[in-house]
Design a protein around this motif. Structure first.
Motif, PDB file in Angstrom:
ATOM      1  N   LYS A 180       2.605   8.169 -17.399  1.00 23.02           N
ATOM      2  CA  LYS A 180       2.717   9.587 -17.755  1.00 23.02           C
ATOM      3  C   LYS A 180       3.502   9.754 -19.050  1.00 23.02           C
ATOM      4  O   LYS A 180       3.098  10.497 -19.938  1.00 23.02           O
ATOM      5  N   GLU A 181       4.601   9.042 -19.176  1.00 26.55           N
ATOM      6  CA  GLU A 181       5.420   9.135 -20.389  1.00 26.55           C
ATOM      7  C   GLU A 181       4.661   8.624 -21.609  1.00 26.55           C
ATOM      8  O   GLU A 181       4.756   9.212 -22.693  1.00 26.55           O
ATOM      9  N   ALA A 182       3.901   7.574 -21.439  1.00 27.27           N
ATOM     10  CA  ALA A 182       3.102   7.038 -22.552  1.00 27.27           C
ATOM     11  C   ALA A 182       2.033   8.046 -22.976  1.00 27.27           C
ATOM     12  O   ALA A 182       1.821   8.277 -24.174  1.00 27.27           O
ATOM     13  N   TRP A 221       0.055  12.313 -26.685  1.00 29.67           N
ATOM     14  CA  TRP A 221      -0.384  13.687 -26.941  1.00 29.67           C
ATOM     15  C   TRP A 221       0.568  14.410 -27.880  1.00 29.67           C
ATOM     16  O   TRP A 221       0.142  15.227 -28.700  1.00 29.67           O
ATOM     17  N   ASP A 222       1.856  14.122 -27.790  1.00 34.28           N
ATOM     18  CA  ASP A 222       2.811  14.703 -28.740  1.00 34.28           C
ATOM     19  C   ASP A 222       2.487  14.260 -30.163  1.00 34.28           C
ATOM     20  O   ASP A 222       2.531  15.059 -31.094  1.00 34.28           O
ATOM     21  N   LYS A 226       0.820  -1.209   0.000  1.00 37.55           N
ATOM     22  CA  LYS A 226       0.000   0.000   0.000  1.00 37.55           C
ATOM     23  C   LYS A 226       0.858   1.265   0.000  1.00 37.55           C
ATOM     24  O   LYS A 226       0.580   2.213  -0.718  1.00 37.55           O
ATOM     25  N   GLU A 227       1.925   1.263   0.765  1.00 32.87           N
ATOM     26  CA  GLU A 227       2.779   2.457   0.837  1.00 32.87           C
ATOM     27  C   GLU A 227       3.623   2.658  -0.425  1.00 32.87           C
ATOM     28  O   GLU A 227       4.218   3.708  -0.620  1.00 32.87           O
ATOM     29  N   GLU A 228       3.627   1.664  -1.321  1.00 30.31           N
ATOM     30  CA  GLU A 228       4.377   1.769  -2.584  1.00 30.31           C
ATOM     31  C   GLU A 228       3.493   2.212  -3.747  1.00 30.31           C
ATOM     32  O   GLU A 228       3.948   2.268  -4.885  1.00 30.31           O
ATOM     33  N   THR A 229       2.235   2.528  -3.481  1.00 31.84           N
ATOM     34  CA  THR A 229       1.320   2.963  -4.522  1.00 31.84           C
ATOM     35  C   THR A 229       1.888   4.203  -5.210  1.00 31.84           C
ATOM     36  O   THR A 229       2.212   5.175  -4.540  1.00 31.84           O
ATOM     37  N   PRO A 230       2.042   4.161  -6.532  1.00 32.02           N
ATOM     38  CA  PRO A 230       2.638   5.304  -7.244  1.00 32.02           C
ATOM     39  C   PRO A 230       1.812   6.577  -7.092  1.00 32.02           C
ATOM     40  O   PRO A 230       0.590   6.543  -7.219  1.00 32.02           O
ATOM     41  N   GLN A 231       2.480   7.659  -6.812  1.00 36.20           N
ATOM     42  CA  GLN A 231       1.823   8.963  -6.678  1.00 36.20           C
ATOM     43  C   GLN A 231       2.576  10.004  -7.498  1.00 36.20           C
ATOM     44  O   GLN A 231       2.748  11.142  -7.088  1.00 36.20           O
ATOM     45  N   ASP A 232       3.036   9.620  -8.686  1.00 38.34           N
ATOM     46  CA  ASP A 232       3.778  10.528  -9.546  1.00 38.34           C
ATOM     47  C   ASP A 232       2.836  11.535 -10.195  1.00 38.34           C
ATOM     48  O   ASP A 232       1.675  11.253 -10.451  1.00 38.34           O
ATOM     49  N   THR A 264      -7.504  -1.912  -1.584  1.00 39.34           N
ATOM     50  CA  THR A 264      -7.422  -0.970  -2.704  1.00 39.34           C
ATOM     51  C   THR A 264      -6.763   0.322  -2.239  1.00 39.34           C
ATOM     52  O   THR A 264      -6.820   0.673  -1.061  1.00 39.34           O
ATOM     53  N   SER A 265      -6.156   1.009  -3.195  1.00 39.22           N
ATOM     54  CA  SER A 265      -5.512   2.284  -2.918  1.00 39.22           C
ATOM     55  C   SER A 265      -5.636   3.147  -4.163  1.00 39.22           C
ATOM     56  O   SER A 265      -5.611   2.634  -5.286  1.00 39.22           O
ATOM     57  N   LEU A 266      -5.761   4.445  -3.971  1.00 39.00           N
ATOM     58  CA  LEU A 266      -5.863   5.351  -5.111  1.00 39.00           C
ATOM     59  C   LEU A 266      -4.487   5.891  -5.472  1.00 39.00           C
ATOM     60  O   LEU A 266      -3.699   6.253  -4.607  1.00 39.00           O
ATOM     61  N   SER A 267      -4.225   5.946  -6.775  1.00 36.61           N
ATOM     62  CA  SER A 267      -2.953   6.435  -7.280  1.00 36.61           C
ATOM     63  C   SER A 267      -3.203   7.634  -8.184  1.00 36.61           C
ATOM     64  O   SER A 267      -4.140   7.642  -8.973  1.00 36.61           O
ATOM     65  N   THR A 268      -2.341   8.655  -8.070  1.00 34.88           N
ATOM     66  CA  THR A 268      -2.453   9.809  -8.968  1.00 34.88           C
ATOM     67  C   THR A 268      -1.749   9.537 -10.281  1.00 34.88           C
ATOM     68  O   THR A 268      -1.892  10.293 -11.235  1.00 34.88           O
ATOM     69  N   GLY A 269      -0.982   8.473 -10.355  1.00 33.09           N
ATOM     70  CA  GLY A 269      -0.311   8.118 -11.592  1.00 33.09           C
ATOM     71  C   GLY A 269       1.090   7.607 -11.340  1.00 33.09           C
ATOM     72  O   GLY A 269       1.566   7.604 -10.208  1.00 33.09           O
ATOM     73  N   TRP A 270       1.721   7.179 -12.402  1.00 29.11           N
ATOM     74  CA  TRP A 270       3.098   6.727 -12.301  1.00 29.11           C
ATOM     75  C   TRP A 270       3.830   7.110 -13.571  1.00 29.11           C
ATOM     76  O   TRP A 270       3.230   7.311 -14.622  1.00 29.11           O
ATOM     77  N   ASN A 271       5.127   7.271 -13.469  1.00 28.18           N
ATOM     78  CA  ASN A 271       5.925   7.845 -14.554  1.00 28.18           C
ATOM     79  C   ASN A 271       5.793   7.109 -15.882  1.00 28.18           C
ATOM     80  O   ASN A 271       5.751   7.736 -16.939  1.00 28.18           O
ATOM     81  N   VAL A 272       5.732   5.785 -15.859  1.00 30.83           N
ATOM     82  CA  VAL A 272       5.631   5.035 -17.111  1.00 30.83           C
ATOM     83  C   VAL A 272       4.351   5.415 -17.856  1.00 30.83           C
ATOM     84  O   VAL A 272       4.368   5.669 -19.064  1.00 30.83           O
TER      85      VAL A 272
END
Length: 131
Positions: free
Chosen positions: A42-44, A49-50, A3-9, A32-40
């Protein structure tokens, strides 16, 4: 993942949505845990969008060169293809394809222009220009 490793990027969607992830608690059970996102992710999304922005700019160039009608630009800008646009304006795909030709576009009836403008959520006069 724990739970504490949930991505919040930080991501482009963090203000709009959060993702539900399944995680393990300290006692080993799933939660369950809510995540704001993770870098992988985000990059995709950034890459996607580019690509979209590049396609829109290419469409702008093609229209400015007089090779396609402004309908083509707004179609790309609104992430549509001929099939989707056809279903929204209630014309056949062939007819929509035909309207993408500048010589045909110049002769279109104002009612037809109005129909496209309504789909693109712009004023009919805006369909004559690129914004």
């Amino acid at each position: 993942m724990k739970k504490e490793e949930t991505p919040q990027d930080k991501s482009a969607l963090e203000r709009f949505t959060r993702e539900l992830c399944y995680v393990k608690n300290n006692d080993g059970t799933y939660d369950t845990s809510l995540s704001t996102g993770w870098n992988v992710k985000k990059e995709a999304l950034d890459y996607a969008w580019d690509e979209i922005n590049e396609r829109v700019e290419k469409a702008r160039t093609v229209v400015e060169q007089g090779l396609k009608s402004p309908i083509y630009y707004y179609m790309e800008k609104n992430l549509m293809d001929i099939s989707l646009l056809s279903s929204y304006v209630k014309y056949s795909k062939l007819r929509v394809w035909w309207h993408l030709h500048p010589s045909v576009y110049k002769r279109l009836n104002p009612r037809i222009i109005q129909r496209y403008a309504k789909v693109f959520n712009i004023a009919p006069d805006e369909l004559k220009t690129l914004q």
